[in-house]
Design a protein around this motif. Structure first.
Motif, PDB file in Angstrom:
ATOM      1  N   GLY A  25       0.804  -1.221   0.000  1.00 27.31           N
ATOM      2  CA  GLY A  25       0.000   0.000   0.000  1.00 27.31           C
ATOM      3  C   GLY A  25       0.836   1.270   0.000  1.00 27.31           C
ATOM      4  N   TYR A  26       2.131   1.166   0.295  1.00 30.27           N
ATOM      5  CA  TYR A  26       3.004   2.342   0.271  1.00 30.27           C
ATOM      6  C   TYR A  26       3.140   2.861  -1.167  1.00 30.27           C
ATOM      7  CZ  TYR A  26       4.943   1.702   5.037  1.00 30.27           C
ATOM      8  OH  TYR A  26       5.132   1.600   6.394  1.00 30.27           O
ATOM      9  N   GLU A  27       3.284   4.175  -1.314  1.00 25.88           N
ATOM     10  CA  GLU A  27       3.569   4.780  -2.615  1.00 25.88           C
ATOM     11  C   GLU A  27       5.008   4.453  -2.996  1.00 25.88           C
ATOM     12  OE1 GLU A  27       2.961   8.978  -2.550  1.00 25.88           O
ATOM     13  OE2 GLU A  27       0.813   8.801  -2.205  1.00 25.88           O
ATOM     14  N   VAL A  28       5.253   4.308  -4.294  1.00 27.53           N
ATOM     15  CA  VAL A  28       6.600   4.033  -4.784  1.00 27.53           C
ATOM     16  C   VAL A  28       7.033   5.194  -5.664  1.00 27.53           C
ATOM     17  CG1 VAL A  28       8.085   2.427  -6.037  1.00 27.53           C
ATOM     18  CG2 VAL A  28       6.140   1.556  -4.713  1.00 27.53           C
ATOM     19  N   HIS A  29       8.240   5.698  -5.399  1.00 31.01           N
ATOM     20  CA  HIS A  29       8.770   6.840  -6.129  1.00 31.01           C
ATOM     21  C   HIS A  29      10.101   6.503  -6.779  1.00 31.01           C
ATOM     22  CE1 HIS A  29       5.892   9.895  -4.667  1.00 31.01           C
ATOM     23  NE2 HIS A  29       5.768   9.022  -3.683  1.00 31.01           N
ATOM     24  N   ALA A  30      10.187   6.798  -8.070  1.00 35.75           N
ATOM     25  CA  ALA A  30      11.450   6.720  -8.800  1.00 35.75           C
ATOM     26  C   ALA A  30      12.179   8.039  -8.568  1.00 35.75           C
ATOM     27  CB  ALA A  30      11.175   6.509 -10.285  1.00 35.75           C
ATOM     28  N   VAL A  38       2.790  -0.214  -3.761  1.00 35.77           N
ATOM     29  CA  VAL A  38       3.220  -1.590  -3.522  1.00 35.77           C
ATOM     30  C   VAL A  38       1.977  -2.473  -3.422  1.00 35.77           C
ATOM     31  CG1 VAL A  38       4.446  -3.175  -1.989  1.00 35.77           C
ATOM     32  CG2 VAL A  38       5.295  -0.824  -2.299  1.00 35.77           C
ATOM     33  N   ASP A  39       1.920  -3.492  -4.298  1.00 30.31           N
ATOM     34  CA  ASP A  39       0.808  -4.430  -4.339  1.00 30.31           C
ATOM     35  C   ASP A  39       1.143  -5.703  -3.562  1.00 30.31           C
ATOM     36  OD1 ASP A  39      -1.817  -5.058  -5.441  1.00 30.31           O
ATOM     37  OD2 ASP A  39      -0.787  -6.575  -6.643  1.00 30.31           O
ATOM     38  N   ASP A  40       2.435  -6.033  -3.521  1.00 27.18           N
ATOM     39  CA  ASP A  40       2.901  -7.224  -2.811  1.00 27.18           C
ATOM     40  C   ASP A  40       4.363  -7.000  -2.445  1.00 27.18           C
ATOM     41  OD1 ASP A  40       2.932  -9.759  -1.696  1.00 27.18           O
ATOM     42  OD2 ASP A  40       2.889 -10.833  -3.604  1.00 27.18           O
ATOM     43  N   ALA A  41       4.803  -7.618  -1.369  1.00 23.59           N
ATOM     44  CA  ALA A  41       6.203  -7.481  -0.941  1.00 23.59           C
ATOM     45  C   ALA A  41       6.667  -8.784  -0.321  1.00 23.59           C
ATOM     46  CB  ALA A  41       6.350  -6.345   0.070  1.00 23.59           C
ATOM     47  N   ASP A  53       1.878  -1.899  -8.443  1.00 28.00           N
ATOM     48  CA  ASP A  53       0.736  -1.638  -9.326  1.00 28.00           C
ATOM     49  C   ASP A  53       0.926  -0.231  -9.843  1.00 28.00           C
ATOM     50  OD1 ASP A  53      -1.677  -1.014 -10.549  1.00 28.00           O
ATOM     51  OD2 ASP A  53      -2.884  -1.955  -8.975  1.00 28.00           O
ATOM     52  N   THR A  54       1.181  -0.094 -11.135  1.00 25.20           N
ATOM     53  CA  THR A  54       1.520   1.203 -11.714  1.00 25.20           C
ATOM     54  C   THR A  54       0.305   2.063 -12.031  1.00 25.20           C
ATOM     55  OG1 THR A  54       1.582   0.296 -13.958  1.00 25.20           O
ATOM     56  CG2 THR A  54       3.655   0.289 -12.698  1.00 25.20           C
ATOM     57  N   GLY A  55      -0.889   1.532 -11.829  1.00 27.37           N
ATOM     58  CA  GLY A  55      -2.092   2.330 -12.044  1.00 27.37           C
ATOM     59  C   GLY A  55      -2.124   2.958 -13.423  1.00 27.37           C
ATOM     60  N   PRO A  56      -2.452   4.262 -13.511  1.00 30.31           N
ATOM     61  CA  PRO A  56      -2.553   4.916 -14.810  1.00 30.31           C
ATOM     62  C   PRO A  56      -1.201   5.208 -15.475  1.00 30.31           C
ATOM     63  CG  PRO A  56      -3.012   6.495 -13.074  1.00 30.31           C
ATOM     64  CD  PRO A  56      -2.861   5.156 -12.417  1.00 30.31           C
ATOM     65  N   TRP A  57      -0.103   5.139 -14.706  1.00 29.07           N
ATOM     66  CA  TRP A  57       1.206   5.443 -15.293  1.00 29.07           C
ATOM     67  C   TRP A  57       1.519   4.463 -16.423  1.00 29.07           C
ATOM     68  CZ3 TRP A  57       6.251   3.020 -13.936  1.00 29.07           C
ATOM     69  CH2 TRP A  57       7.308   3.610 -14.644  1.00 29.07           C
ATOM     70  N   ILE A  58       1.447   3.165 -16.163  1.00 31.14           N
ATOM     71  CA  ILE A  58       1.559   2.152 -17.222  1.00 31.14           C
ATOM     72  C   ILE A  58       0.293   1.318 -17.071  1.00 31.14           C
ATOM     73  CG2 ILE A  58       2.954   0.377 -18.309  1.00 31.14           C
ATOM     74  CD1 ILE A  58       5.289   1.129 -16.539  1.00 31.14           C
ATOM     75  N   GLU A  77       5.894   8.457   6.140  1.00 36.59           N
ATOM     76  CA  GLU A  77       5.197   8.947   4.947  1.00 36.59           C
ATOM     77  C   GLU A  77       4.573   7.808   4.133  1.00 36.59           C
ATOM     78  OE1 GLU A  77       4.864  12.206   3.807  1.00 36.59           O
ATOM     79  OE2 GLU A  77       5.750  12.882   5.695  1.00 36.59           O
ATOM     80  N   GLU A  78       4.905   6.549   4.489  1.00 37.69           N
ATOM     81  CA  GLU A  78       4.468   5.358   3.759  1.00 37.69           C
ATOM     82  C   GLU A  78       4.865   5.445   2.282  1.00 37.69           C
ATOM     83  OE1 GLU A  78       0.348   4.465   4.628  1.00 37.69           O
ATOM     84  OE2 GLU A  78       0.895   3.910   6.685  1.00 37.69           O
ATOM     85  N   ARG A  79       6.181   5.643   2.088  1.00 37.78           N
ATOM     86  CA  ARG A  79       6.738   5.744   0.738  1.00 37.78           C
ATOM     87  C   ARG A  79       7.984   4.873   0.601  1.00 37.78           C
ATOM     88  NH1 ARG A  79       6.264  12.218  -0.566  1.00 37.78           N
ATOM     89  NH2 ARG A  79       3.993  12.228  -0.633  1.00 37.78           N
ATOM     90  N   VAL A  80       8.128   4.303  -0.583  1.00 31.45           N
ATOM     91  CA  VAL A  80       9.309   3.530  -0.957  1.00 31.45           C
ATOM     92  C   VAL A  80      10.015   4.318  -2.046  1.00 31.45           C
ATOM     93  CG1 VAL A  80      10.106   1.385  -2.025  1.00 31.45           C
ATOM     94  CG2 VAL A  80       8.191   1.325  -0.411  1.00 31.45           C
ATOM     95  N   TYR A  81      11.314   4.513  -1.881  1.00 27.39           N
ATOM     96  CA  TYR A  81      12.112   5.256  -2.859  1.00 27.39           C
ATOM     97  C   TYR A  81      13.109   4.321  -3.529  1.00 27.39           C
ATOM     98  CZ  TYR A  81      10.217   9.384  -0.578  1.00 27.39           C
ATOM     99  OH  TYR A  81       9.366  10.334  -0.068  1.00 27.39           O
TER     100      TYR A  81
END
Length: 119
Positions: A25-30, A38-41, A53-58, A77-81
């Motif tokens: 569920g965390y947001e992923v940032h490039a 994150v859909d699975d870890a 899960d890239t949603g609308p991006w891809i 912040e619940e983010r993965v970088y």
């Protein structure tokens, strides 16, 4: 490939262990922006990764990121970088429908692809 980079092991800077907080569920940032959630870890020793899960991006595509691509995780912040660009991630081997993220041949292709950025 760098002798110290291991695609399937979380880096020390990521701060992840089997006892860490769940990151689904965390947001992923490039390096150049948001790519999805994150859909699975997995925290399996030598086989750790996240599925994004890239949603609308891809649209309609999920991407597998080996744990070694994760620079850090911010639990507040619940983010993965990750330290890759959106294009580098977008051009990764596609996780085709019917192919499991733990398929050995697929994991080998993914690991080989990303190792080119860490050598």
């Amino acid at each position: 490939m760098s002798p110290t980079w291991d695609a399937w092991t979380y880096r020390t800077s990521a701060g992840r262990t089997a006892q860490s907080a769940e990151i689904v569920g965390y947001e992923v940032h490039a390096t150049d922006g948001h790519i999805g959630k994150v859909d699975d870890a997995s925290y399996d020793v030598g086989a750790s990764q996240i599925v994004v899960d890239t949603g609308p991006w891809i649209f309609g595509r999920k991407v597998l990121l080996p744990a070694g691509t994760i620079d850090r995780v911010d639990d507040v912040e619940e983010r993965v970088y990750v330290d890759l660009t959106k294009d580098q991630i977008k051009n990764s081997p596609e996780l085709n429908e019917g192919t499991s993220w733990d398929d050995a041949a697929y994991r080998e292709r993914v690991g080989g692809y990303y190792s080119g950025f860490y050598g």
